[in-house]
Design an enzyme around this catalytic site. Structure first.
Site, PDB file in Angstrom:
ATOM      1  CB  CYS A  94      19.773  39.846   0.543  1.00 45.64           C
ATOM      2  SG  CYS A  94      21.203  40.598   1.324  1.00 45.64           S
ATOM      3  NE  ARG A 148      24.886  37.911   3.837  1.00 46.82           N
ATOM      4  CZ  ARG A 148      24.063  38.341   2.881  1.00 46.82           C
ATOM      5  NH1 ARG A 148      22.766  38.247   3.051  1.00 46.82           N
ATOM      6  NH2 ARG A 148      24.533  38.867   1.774  1.00 46.82           N
TER       7      ARG A 148
HETATM    8  C1  BEZ Z   1      24.107  39.931  -1.694  1.00 52.58           C
HETATM    9  O1  BEZ Z   1      24.210  39.261  -2.701  1.00 52.58           O
HETATM   10  O2  BEZ Z   1      23.225  39.767  -0.868  1.00 52.58           O
HETATM   11  C2  BEZ Z   1      25.134  41.017  -1.465  1.00 52.58           C
HETATM   12  C3  BEZ Z   1      26.311  40.945  -2.160  1.00 52.58           C
HETATM   13  C4  BEZ Z   1      27.252  41.930  -1.966  1.00 52.58           C
HETATM   14  C5  BEZ Z   1      27.015  42.974  -1.082  1.00 52.58           C
HETATM   15  C6  BEZ Z   1      25.828  43.015  -0.391  1.00 52.58           C
HETATM   16  C7  BEZ Z   1      24.891  42.025  -0.578  1.00 52.58           C
END
Ligand code: BEZ
Length: 218
Positions: free
Chosen positions: A55, A132
């Site tokens: 993110c 997402r």
């Molecule tokens: C992320 O790196 O954005 C992420 C990784 C695992 C679960 C949720 C977000």
């Protein structure tokens, strides 16, 4: 925070062509109301959680390309379950670490009421760690495209811009964007619905497959 559903059953998820449900919520840039963004394009996207690596890369890259979205008259709006103060703390860390200020609104959705209305999370889900999701919303408030990526794969910001370019060009030209289309490439004409055109076509495929002459890229 409130959501006005315009298209039941919102809990099962929205589809292309649906009007995006309106909502009002707190965000990092102050209170926002989705319908106040009409007359412009809007990309509304959810992220699984603040302070997560993938993110973070998405927010850095989107902020670095913010001018490219603005040049297409497109606003950005992010959303997650994290609180407003979590968003603030994360944005401060992003600025300190990456020298980038995230200036588009990040909405807080701690009760998942917005995420559920959009179908970003299923009715029975109690966390948002799977989402997402990206909605491309046109100036009339209609969802024109949407994508859903898993938590462990980040979105492509060039592909978001390409999708936006394609949507805007097909609207302007009344045409179709072929596979791998990028600005400057030819669009395709919509196929004829008239049997006379089918028989009159010089070439056997011309009635359903013909380029629209390319315009100069922006
Ligand atoms: C992320 O790196 O954005 C992420 C990784 C695992 C679960 C949720 C977000």
């Amino acid at each position: 925070m409130s959501v006005q559903e315009t298209q039941p059953p919102a809990m099962s998820g929205l589809r292309i062509g649906d009007t995006a449900p309106d909502f009002e919520a707190r965000s990092t840039t102050g209170p926002v109301k989705l319908s106040a963004f009409r007359k412009r394009w809007l990309i509304l996207f959810s992220h699984p959680a603040d302070f997560t690596p993938v993110c973070t890369t998405e927010f850095v890259e989107l902020s670095r390309r913010a001018d490219d979205f603005a040049a297409r008259d497109c606003a950005l709006m992010a959303l997650s379950v994290d609180s407003l103060f979590s968003h603030f703390a994360w944005l401060r860390l992003i600025r300190d670490r990456f020298d980038v200020e995230v200036r588009f609104p990040i909405v807080e959705d701690p009760t998942l009421v917005i995420g559920r209305a959009f179908g970003m999370v299923a009715a029975g889900d109690y966390d948002s760690a799977t989402v997402r999701t990206t909605y491309f919303i046109d100036p009339k408030g209609v969802i024109r495209a949407m994508t859903c990526y898993p938590a462990n794969v980040g979105r492509s910001i060039p592909e978001m811009l390409r999708t936006l370019d394609a949507l805007q060009r097909v609207d302007a030209e009344g045409a179709l964007a072929p596979a791998n289309w990028t600005p400057g490439d030819a669009l395709l004409r919509a196929p004829s619905h008239d049997l006379d055109d089918v028989y009159a076509a010089e070439n056997g495929a011309d009635w359903f497959y013909r380029d629209v002459p390319a315009k100069a890229p922006r």
